[in-house]
Design a protein around this motif. Structure first.
Motif, PDB file in Angstrom:
ATOM      1  N   ALA A   1      20.300  24.014   4.889  1.00 29.01           N
ATOM      2  CA  ALA A   1      19.675  24.612   6.415  1.00 29.01           C
ATOM      3  C   ALA A   1      20.583  25.991   6.750  1.00 29.01           C
ATOM      4  CB  ALA A   1      20.043  23.462   7.429  1.00 29.01           C
ATOM      5  N   GLY A   2      19.718  26.668   7.565  1.00 30.88           N
ATOM      6  CA  GLY A   2      20.463  27.965   8.223  1.00 30.88           C
ATOM      7  C   GLY A   2      19.514  28.940   7.754  1.00 30.88           C
ATOM      8  N   PRO A   3      19.753  30.316   8.135  1.00 26.20           N
ATOM      9  CA  PRO A   3      19.042  31.453   8.015  1.00 26.20           C
ATOM     10  C   PRO A   3      18.682  31.732   6.549  1.00 26.20           C
ATOM     11  CG  PRO A   3      20.636  31.988   9.651  1.00 26.20           C
ATOM     12  CD  PRO A   3      20.896  30.559   9.077  1.00 26.20           C
ATOM     13  N   GLY A   4      19.706  31.218   5.699  1.00 23.35           N
ATOM     14  CA  GLY A   4      19.175  31.680   4.097  1.00 23.35           C
ATOM     15  C   GLY A   4      18.664  30.762   3.432  1.00 23.35           C
ATOM     16  N   ALA A   5      18.196  29.606   4.209  1.00 21.74           N
ATOM     17  CA  ALA A   5      17.513  28.371   3.326  1.00 21.74           C
ATOM     18  C   ALA A   5      16.104  28.619   3.248  1.00 21.74           C
ATOM     19  CB  ALA A   5      17.830  27.078   4.181  1.00 21.74           C
ATOM     20  N   TYR A   6      15.766  29.714   4.099  1.00 16.90           N
ATOM     21  CA  TYR A   6      14.167  29.760   4.197  1.00 16.90           C
ATOM     22  C   TYR A   6      13.758  31.171   3.932  1.00 16.90           C
ATOM     23  CZ  TYR A   6      14.699  25.816   7.258  1.00 16.90           C
ATOM     24  OH  TYR A   6      15.239  24.775   8.008  1.00 16.90           O
ATOM     25  N   ARG A   7      14.777  31.738   2.838  1.00 17.27           N
ATOM     26  CA  ARG A   7      14.508  33.105   2.608  1.00 17.27           C
ATOM     27  C   ARG A   7      13.106  33.200   1.616  1.00 17.27           C
ATOM     28  NH1 ARG A   7      18.035  37.049   2.871  1.00 17.27           N
ATOM     29  NH2 ARG A   7      19.745  35.572   3.070  1.00 17.27           N
ATOM     30  N   ASP A   8      12.161  34.110   2.175  1.00 20.58           N
ATOM     31  CA  ASP A   8      11.018  34.514   1.178  1.00 20.58           C
ATOM     32  C   ASP A   8       9.998  33.415   1.357  1.00 20.58           C
ATOM     33  OD1 ASP A   8      12.129  36.909   0.604  1.00 20.58           O
ATOM     34  OD2 ASP A   8      12.984  35.944  -1.324  1.00 20.58           O
ATOM     35  N   GLU A   9      10.048  32.364   2.149  1.00 23.13           N
ATOM     36  CA  GLU A   9       9.132  31.221   2.355  1.00 23.13           C
ATOM     37  C   GLU A   9       8.176  31.537   3.296  1.00 23.13           C
ATOM     38  OE1 GLU A   9      10.386  27.284   3.026  1.00 23.13           O
ATOM     39  OE2 GLU A   9      12.196  27.380   1.871  1.00 23.13           O
TER      40      GLU A   9
ATOM     41  N   THR B   1      24.780  20.133   9.389  1.00 18.56           N
ATOM     42  CA  THR B   1      24.458  19.973   8.261  1.00 18.56           C
ATOM     43  C   THR B   1      25.171  19.055   7.460  1.00 18.56           C
ATOM     44  OG1 THR B   1      23.705  22.313   8.417  1.00 18.56           O
ATOM     45  CG2 THR B   1      23.557  21.180   6.049  1.00 18.56           C
ATOM     46  N   GLU B   2      26.473  18.956   7.530  1.00 22.56           N
ATOM     47  CA  GLU B   2      27.543  18.116   6.970  1.00 22.56           C
ATOM     48  C   GLU B   2      27.030  16.776   7.337  1.00 22.56           C
ATOM     49  OE1 GLU B   2      30.742  16.573   4.667  1.00 22.56           O
ATOM     50  OE2 GLU B   2      29.542  18.705   4.599  1.00 22.56           O
TER      51      GLU B   2
END
Length: 598
Positions: A97-105, A529-530
């Motif tokens: 999760a987080g901003p980097g979890a959806y990159r280029d989706e 997330t944890e």
């Protein structure tokens, strides 16, 4: 999405060096008005100048001036205990999760209004800003105002244009008249029959001193048709060549009074330029805000879709356990949760399209119109770099750069012009008139003009006209009114400075607070997330999953989604706060590589 490569540090601290430039900060703002004239009318008292400078210095007294070589303040984020505790699993948590979890989706858009699959067009922030500055309709309207005001200036200046005039009159008299009688003998005729044609032409030039100079010629042809009565010459041609001057000596005298409308029109022209600058600064901030709102809405749709898919998986698992230990009410709760999430996906879809339309309207790009179903896809992602700032320098920069300061100075100049004119109107009316005419008479047209100079028939007229209202109450009231308006303009200037100071400080506080909120919301997101990760680990090794466990999974999924959205909002709010700060300082255009030409 790519990380936006824009420098967010250094400008605030170095934009204006030294508090000793306060005088320049106040008065140099008028430099953007155009021309080389002083921003305040020359009749403005020096006390007013000092008062304007004092209004700025008073706001800055509580802010210490940075010593040479010292560094500016810098936005900071509090050390996160959560990050330290979870450092060994940070990469795994960021993938979950987080901003980097959806990159280029690509978000799962619903069909557009035509029923076709949703199409996107990629736009960077700089492209959006440049397109809006070029095409935005409000800016296009604002761009026309200087041209309109220039026409007003030309119209005001035309008051002193020379005027060519001509008049032609023809008169025929046929009327009875009294007859003098001498010793019983009537002298003359009892009727008067004559024709006269008069032609006048010349040039009249208004003067900036308030007077008028004229050069004209008058030609008249007179012929008598009275019975038993004759004139010589008949017909007779009379030529007159006249030079005249009308000049007020007190009221209405001087260029300060007579050119007042021109100066006011020029101030309106400069004011329209400053209004255009203000419109551009506000537009850039709105575009950046709308761009980040769209980026957040697009990520929110991805988050809502992921949570929906996770909810469907939990619901299906509970459905399979209905024959064992899941009660109908527990399964109904699961179904309700999934349908709520499905509704949130629908709302998120709608929010993305609404945010896209707002940005499209601001951009007004002919290729991506508001009416089209193309969806703007933001290429850039929010910046998280720290910002260096100096509150004092930021305020001085704002006072120097903000168009509202220039507009307030122009209002002061307007008021000073009004005082000058009203003061002059208190004087008595004393007008000087002078006229000289060369006169010639002959039975031929050409001869009449030749005689006008050869025979030296010259008429002179010199006069004075005086007038003064008893009590002069109207003029005195007008003068008091103009002085009060000047005082009101000075107070409005101080209020403008005060509003700018408040605007800059609020923007700086928003920048600082939102930068801290990024860290706080990130810690919250990592902790949630944890929480979900530990639950998933427990799920892998647990032989039997109770309905309570699955409900707990629902709750942690929702809480994590909320944490992700809060982090996105904090990132967007920080970037919007920086854009708002640049607008508050009046440097939004320069920070985006836009040159404001006057």
């Amino acid at each position: 999405m790519r990380q936006l490569d824009r420098r967010r540090s250094g400008y605030v601290a170095s934009s204006v060096a030294g508090g000793g430039l306060l005088l320049a900060g106040v008065m140099a703002a008028a430099g953007v008005m155009g021309g080389c004239e002083r921003p305040l009318h020359r009749d403005t008292p020096e006390a007013l100048h000092r008062s304007l400078i004092e209004s700025v210095e008073r706001e800055l007294r509580s802010l210490p001036e940075s010593a040479a070589g010292t560094t500016a303040q810098r936005t900071t984020q509090p050390a996160g205990e959560v990050e330290k505790a979870l450092a060994s699993r940070r990469d795994e948590l960021e993938r979950m999760a987080g901003p980097g979890a959806y990159r280029d989706e690509t978000p799962p858009y619903s069909p557009d209004l035509t029923g076709s699959p949703q199409q996107e067009v990629a736009v960077s922030l700089q492209q959006a800003i440049a397109t809006a500055v070029k095409n935005n309709l409000s800016v296009q309207i604002a761009r026309l105002q200087p041209a309109i005001r220039e026409a007003d200036v030309a119209a005001a200046e035309a008051r002193f244009d020379a005027v060519f005039f001509s008049n032609l009159d023809h008169t025929r008299l046929d009327e009875p008249t009294t007859v003098p009688v001498l010793n019983g003998i009537p002298l003359g005729s009892s009727v008067n029959v004559r024709e006269q044609t008069v032609f006048e032409t010349g040039i009249r030039k208004p003067l900036t001193t308030g007077g008028t100079i004229s050069l004209s010629t008058t030609l008249s042809r007179a012929r008598s048709k009275t019975p038993n009565f004759s004139l010589t010459p008949d017909p007779g041609y009379t030529a007159r060549i006249a030079l005249g001057l009308d000049q007020p000596l007190l009221r209405g005298f001087g260029s300060d009074v007579n050119e007042a409308q021109i100066r006011l029109a020029r101030n309106d022209d400069r004011r329209s330029i400053q209004q255009l600058k203000s419109e551009l600064l506000a537009l850039i901030e709105r575009v950046e805000s709308a761009y980040w709102d769209l980026a957040v809405a697009r990520r929110a749709l991805l988050i809502r879709q992921r949570v929906l898919e996770e909810g469907i998986e939990v619901r299906d698992r509970m459905e399979r356990r209905q024959v064992r230990d899941v009660t109908p009410s527990q399964f109904a709760d699961a179904v309700a949760t999934v349908e709520r999430r499905r509704a949130e996906v629908i709302r998120a879809n709608r929010a993305v399209r609404a945010a896209s339309d707002i940005l499209k309207q601001l951009m007004n790009d002919p290729g991506v119109t508001v009416g089209s179903e193309l969806l703007v896809s933001p290429v850039d992602f929010m910046v998280e770099a720290p910002l260096e700032y100096d509150a004092r320098q930021a305020i001085v920069t704002a006072v120097t750069e903000r168009p509202e300061v220039s507009q307030a100075l122009l209002a002061l100049d307007d008021a000073a012009i009004g005082v000058s004119v009203a003061d002059n109107l208190r004087l008595p009316l004393l007008n000087f008139t002078a006229r000289m005419e060369y006169v010639g008479l002959d039975d031929a047209l050409s001869g009449s003009y030749q005689n006008a100079f050869d025979n030296s028939f010259i008429d002179y007229v010199v006069g004075l006209a005086f007038e003064q209202p008893i009590g002069n109450r109207a003029a005195e009231a007008g003068y008091r009114q103009s002085r009060l308006r000047q005082s009101a303009a000075a107070i409005a200037y101080r209020q403008t400075v005060q509003n700018i100071v408040q605007d800059v400080k609020n923007a700086l506080r928003d920048v600082v607070a939102n930068y801290e909120l990024i860290q706080a919301t990130r810690s919250f997101r990592l902790a949630q997330t944890e929480n979900l990760r530990t639950l998933l680990v427990e799920e892998e090794f647990k032989a039997g999953l109770t309905p309570e466990f699955l409900n707990l999974k629902f709750q942690r999924q929702d809480t994590l989604a909320t944490a992700e959205l809060q982090e996105l909002e904090a990132l967007a709010n920080f970037n919007k706060a920086v854009a708002r700060l640049y607008r508050a300082m009046g440097v939004g255009m320069s920070m985006n590589g836009i040159t404001f030409g006057q």
